[in-house]
Design an enzyme around this catalytic site. Structure first.
Site, PDB file in Angstrom:
ATOM      1  N   HIS A  23     -27.965   9.811  -6.766  1.00 49.42           N
ATOM      2  CA  HIS A  23     -29.424   9.906  -6.929  1.00 49.42           C
ATOM      3  C   HIS A  23     -29.809  11.330  -7.351  1.00 49.42           C
ATOM      4  O   HIS A  23     -30.647  11.506  -8.242  1.00 49.42           O
ATOM      5  CB  HIS A  23     -30.145   9.592  -5.616  1.00 49.42           C
ATOM      6  CG  HIS A  23     -30.025   8.167  -5.148  1.00 49.42           C
ATOM      7  ND1 HIS A  23     -29.476   7.827  -3.938  1.00 49.42           N
ATOM      8  CD2 HIS A  23     -30.412   7.002  -5.724  1.00 49.42           C
ATOM      9  CE1 HIS A  23     -29.526   6.510  -3.778  1.00 49.42           C
ATOM     10  NE2 HIS A  23     -30.085   5.982  -4.851  1.00 49.42           N
ATOM     11  N   LYS A  47     -36.240  -6.147   3.413  1.00 43.85           N
ATOM     12  CA  LYS A  47     -34.914  -5.544   3.286  1.00 43.85           C
ATOM     13  C   LYS A  47     -34.597  -4.724   4.532  1.00 43.85           C
ATOM     14  O   LYS A  47     -35.381  -3.853   4.910  1.00 43.85           O
ATOM     15  CB  LYS A  47     -34.932  -4.613   2.054  1.00 43.85           C
ATOM     16  CG  LYS A  47     -33.676  -4.638   1.222  1.00 43.85           C
ATOM     17  CD  LYS A  47     -33.946  -3.883  -0.074  1.00 43.85           C
ATOM     18  CE  LYS A  47     -32.728  -3.646  -0.899  1.00 43.85           C
ATOM     19  NZ  LYS A  47     -33.070  -2.977  -2.171  1.00 43.85           N
ATOM     20  N   ARG A  96     -25.521   2.834 -13.613  1.00 47.29           N
ATOM     21  CA  ARG A  96     -24.144   3.237 -13.325  1.00 47.29           C
ATOM     22  C   ARG A  96     -23.152   2.478 -14.171  1.00 47.29           C
ATOM     23  O   ARG A  96     -22.293   3.051 -14.809  1.00 47.29           O
ATOM     24  CB  ARG A  96     -23.821   2.972 -11.847  1.00 47.29           C
ATOM     25  CG  ARG A  96     -24.419   3.969 -10.917  1.00 47.29           C
ATOM     26  CD  ARG A  96     -24.455   3.467  -9.516  1.00 47.29           C
ATOM     27  NE  ARG A  96     -25.444   2.408  -9.370  1.00 47.29           N
ATOM     28  CZ  ARG A  96     -25.856   1.920  -8.232  1.00 47.29           C
ATOM     29  NH1 ARG A  96     -25.330   2.368  -7.115  1.00 47.29           N
ATOM     30  NH2 ARG A  96     -26.769   0.985  -8.179  1.00 47.29           N
ATOM     31  N   SER A 134     -25.388   3.721  -2.201  1.00 44.98           N
ATOM     32  CA  SER A 134     -25.755   3.934  -0.794  1.00 44.98           C
ATOM     33  C   SER A 134     -25.057   2.919   0.099  1.00 44.98           C
ATOM     34  O   SER A 134     -24.601   3.252   1.198  1.00 44.98           O
ATOM     35  CB  SER A 134     -27.270   3.816  -0.619  1.00 44.98           C
ATOM     36  OG  SER A 134     -27.931   4.752  -1.418  1.00 44.98           O
TER      37      SER A 134
HETATM   38  P1  ADP Z   1     -32.864   0.096  -5.379  1.00 45.89           P
HETATM   39  O1  ADP Z   1     -32.804  -0.729  -4.125  1.00 45.89           O
HETATM   40  O2  ADP Z   1     -34.225   0.252  -5.950  1.00 45.89           O
HETATM   41  O3  ADP Z   1     -31.817  -0.218  -6.415  1.00 45.89           O
HETATM   42  P2  ADP Z   1     -31.331   2.483  -4.838  1.00 45.89           P
HETATM   43  O4  ADP Z   1     -31.655   3.614  -3.923  1.00 45.89           O
HETATM   44  O5  ADP Z   1     -30.071   1.751  -4.568  1.00 45.89           O
HETATM   45  O6  ADP Z   1     -32.588   1.564  -4.813  1.00 45.89           O
HETATM   46  O7  ADP Z   1     -31.307   3.015  -6.334  1.00 45.89           O
HETATM   47  C1  ADP Z   1     -32.419   3.607  -6.942  1.00 45.89           C
HETATM   48  C2  ADP Z   1     -32.063   3.886  -8.377  1.00 45.89           C
HETATM   49  O8  ADP Z   1     -31.031   4.861  -8.430  1.00 45.89           O
HETATM   50  C3  ADP Z   1     -31.521   2.682  -9.141  1.00 45.89           C
HETATM   51  O9  ADP Z   1     -31.950   2.762 -10.482  1.00 45.89           O
HETATM   52  C4  ADP Z   1     -30.036   2.839  -9.066  1.00 45.89           C
HETATM   53  O10 ADP Z   1     -29.376   2.237 -10.154  1.00 45.89           O
HETATM   54  C5  ADP Z   1     -29.929   4.355  -9.130  1.00 45.89           C
HETATM   55  N1  ADP Z   1     -28.692   4.826  -8.518  1.00 45.89           N
HETATM   56  C6  ADP Z   1     -28.218   4.580  -7.272  1.00 45.89           C
HETATM   57  N2  ADP Z   1     -27.021   5.174  -7.089  1.00 45.89           N
HETATM   58  C7  ADP Z   1     -26.738   5.811  -8.249  1.00 45.89           C
HETATM   59  C8  ADP Z   1     -25.617   6.556  -8.723  1.00 45.89           C
HETATM   60  N3  ADP Z   1     -24.526   6.761  -7.986  1.00 45.89           N
HETATM   61  N4  ADP Z   1     -25.675   7.038  -9.978  1.00 45.89           N
HETATM   62  C9  ADP Z   1     -26.755   6.788 -10.751  1.00 45.89           C
HETATM   63  N5  ADP Z   1     -27.808   6.073 -10.394  1.00 45.89           N
HETATM   64  C10 ADP Z   1     -27.810   5.578  -9.159  1.00 45.89           C
END
Ligand code: ADP
Length: 170
Positions: A23, A47, A96, A134
């Site tokens: 992130h 969630k 990703r 995450s």
């Molecule tokens: P959501 O539940 O909205 O997907 P996340 O916190 O999992 O929330 O992800 C928020 C955004 O950050 C999403 O667009 C996700 O693809 C991106 N994201 C999460 N982890 C990574 C990572 N390791 N590299 C790049 N983008 C990421």
């Protein structure tokens, strides 16, 4: 002679449960393009999350402490509505792998339908974060695996506490 263009603000919504270096990589890339980034914890009551909304905001705030032009907040309901209320016309999301694409593409088009004046901007993280999520971090952390290299220091500490308390109670 250089021309000065006006740069804009963007919204980076997500669960951030918890924020990872993946992130953070996206946040830094977004700040190279936009002047101001609203990082917003999307609260979805259906969630189940490990960290509360307040904890997630606190962890993000700690992780972006040294960055200029960021605001950390939360919202419930539609991302498009929240973007409108903030007057932001760009939504940042991270891509990703191909596996992210289908869901992100669908959501970007739906958000465009709900807010035609806005666009979703996809940014790719550094290769070393392409397999980082995450949920994976929570799975590895639960079994005491090494997660330090994937997380900001304040998150490593918070996860340690969370799992100790859980193990203790369990
Ligand atoms: P959501 O539940 O909205 O997907 P996340 O916190 O999992 O929330 O992800 C928020 C955004 O950050 C999403 O667009 C996700 O693809 C991106 N994201 C999460 N982890 C990574 C990572 N390791 N590299 C790049 N983008 C990421």
């Amino acid at each position: 002679m250089s021309i000065k263009f006006e740069r804009k603000a963007a919204l980076y919504p997500g669960s951030f449960d918890p924020i990872t270096n993946g992130h953070l990589d996206i946040i830094k890339r977004a700040l190279n393009i936009f002047d101001y980034l609203v990082i917003a914890v999307a609260v979805n009551t259906d969630k189940k999350t490990l960290f509360t909304k307040e904890e997630r905001i606190e962890l993000i705030t700690g992780a972006v402490r040294d960055l200029d032009g960021v605001e950390v907040t939360s919202f419930t309901g539609l991302t498009a509505e929240f973007a409108k209320s903030k007057g932001v016309k760009a939504i940042v999301r991270g891509l990703r792998m191909v596996s992210d694409f289908e869901y992100e593409f669908q959501m970007a088009l739906m958000n465009r339908k709900l807010m035609p004046e806005a666009d979703t901007i996809f940014l790719m993280p550094s290769e070393k974060y392409t397999y980082l999520s995450s949920s994976l971090i929570k799975d590895i952390g639960k079994y005491n695996g090494k997660i330090e290299c994937f997380l900001p220091p304040n998150v490593v500490e918070a996860l340690g506490k969370k799992f100790q308390i859980k193990n203790y109670r369990g």
